[in-house]
Design a protein around this motif. Sequence first.
Motif, mmCIF file in Angstrom:
data_model
loop_
_atom_site.group_PDB
_atom_site.id
_atom_site.type_symbol
_atom_site.label_atom_id
_atom_site.label_comp_id
_atom_site.label_asym_id
_atom_site.label_seq_id
_atom_site.Cartn_x
_atom_site.Cartn_y
_atom_site.Cartn_z
ATOM 1 N N VAL A 68 17.473 79.986 -22.305
ATOM 2 C CA VAL A 68 18.502 79.152 -21.674
ATOM 3 C C VAL A 68 19.831 79.905 -21.661
ATOM 4 O O VAL A 68 20.565 79.870 -20.666
ATOM 5 C CB VAL A 68 18.636 77.793 -22.402
ATOM 6 C CG1 VAL A 68 19.847 77.023 -21.911
ATOM 7 C CG2 VAL A 68 17.371 76.968 -22.214
ATOM 8 N N PHE A 69 20.130 80.625 -22.741
ATOM 9 C CA PHE A 69 21.360 81.420 -22.799
ATOM 10 C C PHE A 69 21.372 82.484 -21.707
ATOM 11 O O PHE A 69 22.404 82.719 -21.073
ATOM 12 C CB PHE A 69 21.521 82.073 -24.176
ATOM 13 C CG PHE A 69 22.760 82.892 -24.307
ATOM 14 C CD1 PHE A 69 24.004 82.284 -24.387
ATOM 15 C CD2 PHE A 69 22.698 84.276 -24.335
ATOM 16 C CE1 PHE A 69 25.164 83.043 -24.495
ATOM 17 C CE2 PHE A 69 23.841 85.042 -24.442
ATOM 18 C CZ PHE A 69 25.077 84.419 -24.528
ATOM 19 N N ALA A 70 20.233 83.111 -21.457
ATOM 20 C CA ALA A 70 20.142 84.112 -20.384
ATOM 21 C C ALA A 70 20.443 83.470 -19.031
ATOM 22 O O ALA A 70 21.114 84.074 -18.186
ATOM 23 C CB ALA A 70 18.762 84.753 -20.382
ATOM 24 N N ASN A 71 19.967 82.255 -18.817
ATOM 25 C CA ASN A 71 20.257 81.548 -17.570
ATOM 26 C C ASN A 71 21.737 81.189 -17.479
ATOM 27 O O ASN A 71 22.318 81.226 -16.389
ATOM 28 C CB ASN A 71 19.392 80.289 -17.456
ATOM 29 C CG ASN A 71 17.999 80.605 -16.998
ATOM 30 O OD1 ASN A 71 17.776 80.888 -15.829
ATOM 31 N ND2 ASN A 71 17.056 80.572 -17.911
ATOM 32 N N ILE A 72 22.345 80.848 -18.602
ATOM 33 C CA ILE A 72 23.773 80.532 -18.614
ATOM 34 C C ILE A 72 24.585 81.779 -18.259
ATOM 35 O O ILE A 72 25.542 81.704 -17.480
ATOM 36 C CB ILE A 72 24.199 79.950 -19.981
ATOM 37 C CG1 ILE A 72 23.581 78.560 -20.155
ATOM 38 C CG2 ILE A 72 25.712 79.896 -20.110
ATOM 39 C CD1 ILE A 72 23.728 77.991 -21.550
ATOM 40 N N VAL A 73 24.200 82.920 -18.805
ATOM 41 C CA VAL A 73 24.885 84.179 -18.479
ATOM 42 C C VAL A 73 24.741 84.491 -16.992
ATOM 43 O O VAL A 73 25.713 84.865 -16.324
ATOM 44 C CB VAL A 73 24.347 85.336 -19.352
ATOM 45 C CG1 VAL A 73 24.860 86.674 -18.861
ATOM 46 C CG2 VAL A 73 24.723 85.122 -20.805
ATOM 47 N N ALA A 74 23.549 84.315 -16.445
ATOM 48 C CA ALA A 74 23.332 84.546 -15.018
ATOM 49 C C ALA A 74 24.191 83.587 -14.190
ATOM 50 O O ALA A 74 24.798 83.995 -13.189
ATOM 51 C CB ALA A 74 21.858 84.378 -14.672
ATOM 52 N N PHE A 75 24.265 82.329 -14.597
ATOM 53 C CA PHE A 75 25.076 81.341 -13.891
ATOM 54 C C PHE A 75 26.541 81.758 -13.878
ATOM 55 O O PHE A 75 27.202 81.717 -12.831
ATOM 56 C CB PHE A 75 24.922 79.969 -14.557
ATOM 57 C CG PHE A 75 25.698 78.877 -13.878
ATOM 58 C CD1 PHE A 75 25.142 78.190 -12.812
ATOM 59 C CD2 PHE A 75 26.976 78.532 -14.295
ATOM 60 C CE1 PHE A 75 25.857 77.187 -12.171
ATOM 61 C CE2 PHE A 75 27.689 77.530 -13.672
ATOM 62 C CZ PHE A 75 27.126 76.848 -12.601
ATOM 63 N N ILE A 76 27.053 82.180 -15.025
ATOM 64 C CA ILE A 76 28.459 82.590 -15.123
ATOM 65 C C ILE A 76 28.729 83.808 -14.243
ATOM 66 O O ILE A 76 29.752 83.868 -13.550
ATOM 67 C CB ILE A 76 28.853 82.839 -16.592
ATOM 68 C CG1 ILE A 76 28.861 81.512 -17.355
ATOM 69 C CG2 ILE A 76 30.197 83.538 -16.700
ATOM 70 C CD1 ILE A 76 28.991 81.651 -18.853
ATOM 71 N N CYS A 77 27.812 84.770 -14.242
ATOM 72 C CA CYS A 77 27.990 85.971 -13.420
ATOM 73 C C CYS A 77 28.009 85.626 -11.932
ATOM 74 O O CYS A 77 28.851 86.139 -11.185
ATOM 75 C CB CYS A 77 26.878 86.977 -13.705
ATOM 76 S SG CYS A 77 26.990 87.720 -15.338
ATOM 77 N N ILE A 78 27.101 84.772 -11.498
ATOM 78 C CA ILE A 78 27.069 84.378 -10.092
ATOM 79 C C ILE A 78 28.327 83.591 -9.739
ATOM 80 O O ILE A 78 28.917 83.781 -8.671
ATOM 81 C CB ILE A 78 25.799 83.560 -9.781
ATOM 82 C CG1 ILE A 78 24.557 84.429 -9.959
ATOM 83 C CG2 ILE A 78 25.845 82.997 -8.364
ATOM 84 C CD1 ILE A 78 23.255 83.647 -9.921
ATOM 85 N N LEU A 79 28.761 82.715 -10.637
ATOM 86 C CA LEU A 79 29.961 81.921 -10.393
ATOM 87 C C LEU A 79 31.200 82.811 -10.270
ATOM 88 O O LEU A 79 32.027 82.620 -9.367
ATOM 89 C CB LEU A 79 30.155 80.895 -11.514
ATOM 90 C CG LEU A 79 31.312 79.920 -11.350
ATOM 91 C CD1 LEU A 79 31.099 79.047 -10.114
ATOM 92 C CD2 LEU A 79 31.440 79.053 -12.590
ATOM 93 N N ILE A 80 31.331 83.804 -11.135
ATOM 94 C CA ILE A 80 32.475 84.723 -11.065
ATOM 95 C C ILE A 80 32.454 85.505 -9.753
ATOM 96 O O ILE A 80 33.488 85.676 -9.101
ATOM 97 C CB ILE A 80 32.486 85.663 -12.282
ATOM 98 C CG1 ILE A 80 32.865 84.870 -13.536
ATOM 99 C CG2 ILE A 80 33.453 86.830 -12.082
ATOM 100 C CD1 ILE A 80 32.683 85.627 -14.830
ATOM 101 N N ALA A 81 31.270 85.977 -9.344
ATOM 102 C CA ALA A 81 31.161 86.702 -8.079
ATOM 103 C C ALA A 81 31.528 85.792 -6.903
ATOM 104 O O ALA A 81 32.186 86.235 -5.950
ATOM 105 C CB ALA A 81 29.749 87.257 -7.914
#
Length: 95
Positions: A68-81
């Motif tokens: 779940v943490f890996a998905n949260i990191v991916a979400f944050i990266c996509i959101l920042i982009a």
Amino acid sequence: MNTYLMYGTFILLGLLLVCWFINLILVQKKGEPSLWASRGLYVFGLLAVVLNAVRVGMTAKTYPGTLVFANIVAFICILIAFIRMEKEHKNKGRE
């Protein structure tokens, strides 16, 4: 429930690929991507990550927190982009 979340994730990823192909074709023809297709890429990507995080959190037997943490990191990266793209588009319109 897990099956519906998985299918939803796959559908969103399919829509993401459609937007990606649209942008690929437009860049080859016109030299710049579509704003709406680019936004679709980010929105569908964010939604797919959220659905996948929920699915993993419900079904993972080992290390669900890490996944779940890996998905949260991916979400944050996509959101920042996504935010950067929107700021760039906003600044481009001012010129």
